[in-house]
Design an enzyme around this catalytic site. Structure first.
Site, PDB file in Angstrom:
ATOM      1  N   MET A   1      84.704 -11.336  53.744  1.00 52.30           N
ATOM      2  CA  MET A   1      84.757 -12.016  55.026  1.00 52.30           C
ATOM      3  C   MET A   1      83.909 -13.249  54.949  1.00 52.30           C
ATOM      4  O   MET A   1      82.817 -13.230  54.427  1.00 52.30           O
ATOM      5  CB  MET A   1      84.235 -11.097  56.121  1.00 52.30           C
ATOM      6  CG  MET A   1      84.267 -11.636  57.523  1.00 52.30           C
ATOM      7  SD  MET A   1      82.865 -12.660  57.965  1.00 52.30           S
ATOM      8  CE  MET A   1      81.531 -11.556  57.692  1.00 52.30           C
ATOM      9  N   LEU A  80      89.715 -16.546  57.434  1.00 49.75           N
ATOM     10  CA  LEU A  80      89.651 -15.177  56.945  1.00 49.75           C
ATOM     11  C   LEU A  80      90.035 -15.165  55.474  1.00 49.75           C
ATOM     12  O   LEU A  80      90.837 -15.992  55.020  1.00 49.75           O
ATOM     13  CB  LEU A  80      90.606 -14.269  57.727  1.00 49.75           C
ATOM     14  CG  LEU A  80      90.307 -14.036  59.215  1.00 49.75           C
ATOM     15  CD1 LEU A  80      91.413 -13.181  59.835  1.00 49.75           C
ATOM     16  CD2 LEU A  80      88.951 -13.372  59.407  1.00 49.75           C
ATOM     17  N   ASP A  81      89.483 -14.206  54.733  1.00 46.74           N
ATOM     18  CA  ASP A  81      89.861 -14.022  53.347  1.00 46.74           C
ATOM     19  C   ASP A  81      91.364 -13.792  53.228  1.00 46.74           C
ATOM     20  O   ASP A  81      92.016 -13.297  54.153  1.00 46.74           O
ATOM     21  CB  ASP A  81      89.129 -12.821  52.748  1.00 46.74           C
ATOM     22  CG  ASP A  81      87.664 -13.095  52.473  1.00 46.74           C
ATOM     23  OD1 ASP A  81      87.260 -14.263  52.489  1.00 46.74           O
ATOM     24  OD2 ASP A  81      86.924 -12.118  52.245  1.00 46.74           O
ATOM     25  N   TYR A  82      91.876 -14.098  52.066  1.00 44.76           N
ATOM     26  CA  TYR A  82      93.294 -13.947  51.749  1.00 44.76           C
ATOM     27  C   TYR A  82      93.831 -12.564  52.115  1.00 44.76           C
ATOM     28  O   TYR A  82      94.889 -12.430  52.737  1.00 44.76           O
ATOM     29  CB  TYR A  82      93.480 -14.227  50.255  1.00 44.76           C
ATOM     30  CG  TYR A  82      94.811 -13.843  49.668  1.00 44.76           C
ATOM     31  CD1 TYR A  82      95.953 -14.611  49.918  1.00 44.76           C
ATOM     32  CD2 TYR A  82      94.931 -12.738  48.823  1.00 44.76           C
ATOM     33  CE1 TYR A  82      97.175 -14.274  49.348  1.00 44.76           C
ATOM     34  CE2 TYR A  82      96.139 -12.398  48.253  1.00 44.76           C
ATOM     35  CZ  TYR A  82      97.261 -13.167  48.521  1.00 44.76           C
ATOM     36  OH  TYR A  82      98.469 -12.828  47.961  1.00 44.76           O
TER      37      TYR A  82
END
Length: 237
Positions: A1, A80-82
């Protein structure tokens, strides 16, 4: 995150994202901003690698995949992360984007995440305090380091303990926004998030087809009306 990046620049130079058929859902829209639901497996921003053109930002600006009309001025005050799904805020004007950016910078935005962790946590709730630093020897990773790391706090509450195999559904409230914070903190207490490719144990990575981390709730101030807003997005797992 992370509030500053979906993946580190060095990782993005080599990483090639798989095609993502899932749509970006618009949960709320007005003249100043959007609240959207990002699917897992979609970048927040297009990468340096030209193969990684598809992203939340690209789709919003260009009106791709059932997002109509296009939002040419769309800006992302956080990312946001992938692999993470869930709520993101989008600014549609310069004024709105600056106001939202400021709220994230001063930590006035409250976020909650849901995660499925490997095993059963002993405590029903608690706080994880473990400083985080970039791992110079780990491609795109961070590590826990009390000496040189930046302070990081993650509050957790166990919502449900599941069997076959043992898992814990946990609500996380991050009090800082370090890169990969919830993922590395979960691993640091011996209960990595299922499906996480970077921070895992011998079985947790293979226990889910995606990263089981979802941005479920957000509280913030509307950037022009200045009224409190709360949005909830149900978890897909």
């Amino acid at each position: 995150m992370s509030n500053s990046a979906s993946l580190t620049d060095s990782l993005m130079d080599h990483f090639v994202a798989k095609p993502c058929a899932a749509s970006v859902d618009i949960l709320y829209q007005d003249a100043d901003m959007l609240v959207i639901n990002k699917p897992s497996g979609l970048l927040s921003l297009s990468g340096k690698n030209p193969l990684n053109w598809d992203s939340v930002h690209y789709r919003l600006v260009n009106g791709q995949q059932d997002i109509s009309p296009a939002f040419a001025q769309a800006k992302l005050p956080h990312r946001l992360d992938y692999g993470t799904s869930g709520i993101m805020l989008v600014g549609l004007t310069e004024q709105a984007t600056q106001h939202l950016n400021r709220q994230f910078q001063i930590r006035a935005v409250q976020k909650r995440y849901l995660a499925m962790l490997d095993g059963w946590l002993t405590a029903d709730e608690g706080m994880i305090s473990a400083a985080i630093v970039k791992d110079k020897h780990g491609f795109g990773r961070v590590r826990i380091c009390a000496d040189t790391g930046m302070a990081a706090l993650s509050q957790f509450r166990v919502l449900k303990r599941l069997n076959d195999p043992p898992r814990s559904l946990v609500a996380f409230t991050p009090h800082t926004g370090r890169t990969h914070q919830l993922r590395i903190h979960s691993q640091s207490i011996g209960h990595p998030i299922l499906g996480c490719d970077l921070y895992h144990n011998t079985q947790s990575h293979q226990m889910a087809e995606r990263l089981l981390l979802h941005a479920s709730d957000i509280d913030f101030e509307h950037p022009t009306r200045l009224q409190p807003m709360h949005w909830h997005c149900p978890s897909p797992f």
